[in-house]
Design an enzyme around this catalytic site. Structure first.
Site, mmCIF file in Angstrom:
data_model
loop_
_atom_site.group_PDB
_atom_site.id
_atom_site.type_symbol
_atom_site.label_atom_id
_atom_site.label_comp_id
_atom_site.label_asym_id
_atom_site.label_seq_id
_atom_site.Cartn_x
_atom_site.Cartn_y
_atom_site.Cartn_z
ATOM 1 N N CYS A 103 0.817 -1.209 0.000
ATOM 2 C CA CYS A 103 0.000 0.000 0.000
ATOM 3 C C CYS A 103 0.852 1.262 0.000
ATOM 4 O O CYS A 103 0.511 2.249 -0.657
ATOM 5 C CB CYS A 103 -0.930 -0.007 1.217
ATOM 6 S SG CYS A 103 -2.120 1.349 1.246
ATOM 7 N N CYS A 200 -5.996 -1.865 7.881
ATOM 8 C CA CYS A 200 -7.013 -0.823 8.049
ATOM 9 C C CYS A 200 -8.382 -1.218 7.521
ATOM 10 O O CYS A 200 -9.389 -0.629 7.923
ATOM 11 C CB CYS A 200 -6.552 0.466 7.386
ATOM 12 S SG CYS A 200 -6.413 0.358 5.573
#
Length: 380
Positions: A103, A200
């Site tokens: 990410c 997340c």
């Protein structure tokens, strides 16, 4: 203020990014904030009528209080295509992904750079606990001063063009010092806040997440066999995607002694079980690595490697194989080498590069052929 004093901060609304904003303001920077709306986790909406998740509202509140420009980047569709799909695909390949590693370079820091250009900012900053060092025209990530919070492991894939624009103001502080700093600046409630989730976009068991976002997973994979190291069937499992190397709990099988996942074979839909001693190894294979200077990594006399976040670096040597991958020899045995996780290489506290842990299939033959290439003087 000139562009070279404007900095774009990735704001999550939490402790670290809020402290980063205040610290940079005190250093004379004009701070611009951007909050990425990547994935709507239901538990992040405190009230039913909320249109934005809590982290966006908290970041907006901090920005308003500090008097800084703030933007919201709605990148949910792209995040689903790039990061979440990678997460699903890796499990479907029998590997254990670490989405944060992918990410950072492919998503968050790239988007920060795009928004920095859009808003006239020379620099980008985040609340990561790590530092930077320039050496021989290259920029290297250095471990943060807080050994518990150090996040250098997650950032090994960041390319030079991004690193040379980055600031990490919290790298020389501990988490407790950041909390005290934030409280001293009048953000007492914020300073008492909790930690963010490690992944997340998941607030429950990852197996439930896979079933929800890949509804045909059980049809595509189906039950398979637990086997021992000799291939003897021990009992049925739910499907290889629901297991990871090193796993002990939640196997759903009783063998009379603690059993661990040793290997996963997605082609045969088998999960090999064994004891803790069988998890240990003196070598591993790593997919072709990324490094500012690969020759330096291979020649480093103090080379060490982390094979998972929060694990201690293990002294090692690495040699490059014909296909570009690395064969790594540990000074002491490592446990639970997990394909799909990151192997991050260090020279003491400086990140020299990293790569994804590869399938270990065929490693014995590779070791036999390559053993003579390791430096005997090192004692490894």
């Amino acid at each position: 203020m000139t562009k070279d004093k404007r900095v774009l901060v990735g704001m999550s609304g939490g402790i670290d990014s809020s402290a980063t904003c205040i610290m940079l303001q005190e250093q004379g920077y004009e701070v611009v904030g951007v909050t990425m709306r990547t994935w709507d986790v239901p538990s992040h909406f405190s009230s039913p009528e909320q249109e934005q998740p809590d982290e966006v509202l908290e970041a907006q509140a901090v920005a308003a209080r500090l008097g800084i420009e703030h933007h919201v980047a709605d990148v949910r569709d792209e995040f689903r295509r790039v990061i979440v799909q990678y997460f699903i695909d890796e499990y479907m390949r029998g590997r254990t992904p670490n989405p944060c590693v992918l990410c950072n370079p492919l998503f968050k820091e790239r988007i920060l750079c795009e928004w920095a250009d859009r808003t006239g900012c020379q620099w980008i900053a985040t609340g990561h606990y790590c530092r930077l060092e320039d050496r021989n025209g290259l920029r290297y990530i250095i471990t943060g001063d807080d050994p518990v919070k150090d996040q250098s492991y997650f950032l090994w894939k960041l390319p030079q063009e991004i690193l040379k624009r980055m600031l990490f103001p919290l790298g020389g502080m501990t988490k407790e010092e950041v909390r005290h700093y934030l409280a001293d600046k009048g953000f007492e409630a914020k300073a008492r806040g909790g930690e963010s989730m490690e992944i997340c976009f998941i607030d429950k068991d990852y197996r439930d997440f896979l079933r929800e976002h890949c509804p045909d997973i059980d049809e595509r994979i189906g039950p398979g066999w637990f086997v021992d190291s000799k291939g003897l069937k021990l009992g049925q499992h739910q499907g290889f995607a629901y297991y990871t190397v090193g796993q002990r709990r939640g196997l759903g099988i009783a063998l009379g002694e603690p059993a661990y996942v040793l290997k996963i074979n997605p082609e045969k839909n088998t999960v090999m079980l064994g004891n803790v001693d069988q998890l240990r190894t003196g070598y591993m294979l790593v997919e072709p690595p990324e490094s500012p200077d690969l020759d330096e990594l291979l020649a480093c006399p103090r080379l060490s490697v982390r094979i998972r976040y929060r694990s201690r670096p293990i002294p090692c040597q690495a040699i490059r194989l014909d296909d570009g991958s690395l064969l790594v020899k540990f000074a002491i045995e490592a446990s639970a080498i997990t394909p799909g996780q990151s192997a991050v290489f260090y020279d003491v506290n400086r990140v020299l590069g990293g790569g994804f842990i590869a399938s270990q299939q065929g490693i014995r033959k590779i070791i036999a052929e390559a053993e003579g290439q390791f430096d005997k003087k090192s004692g490894l």
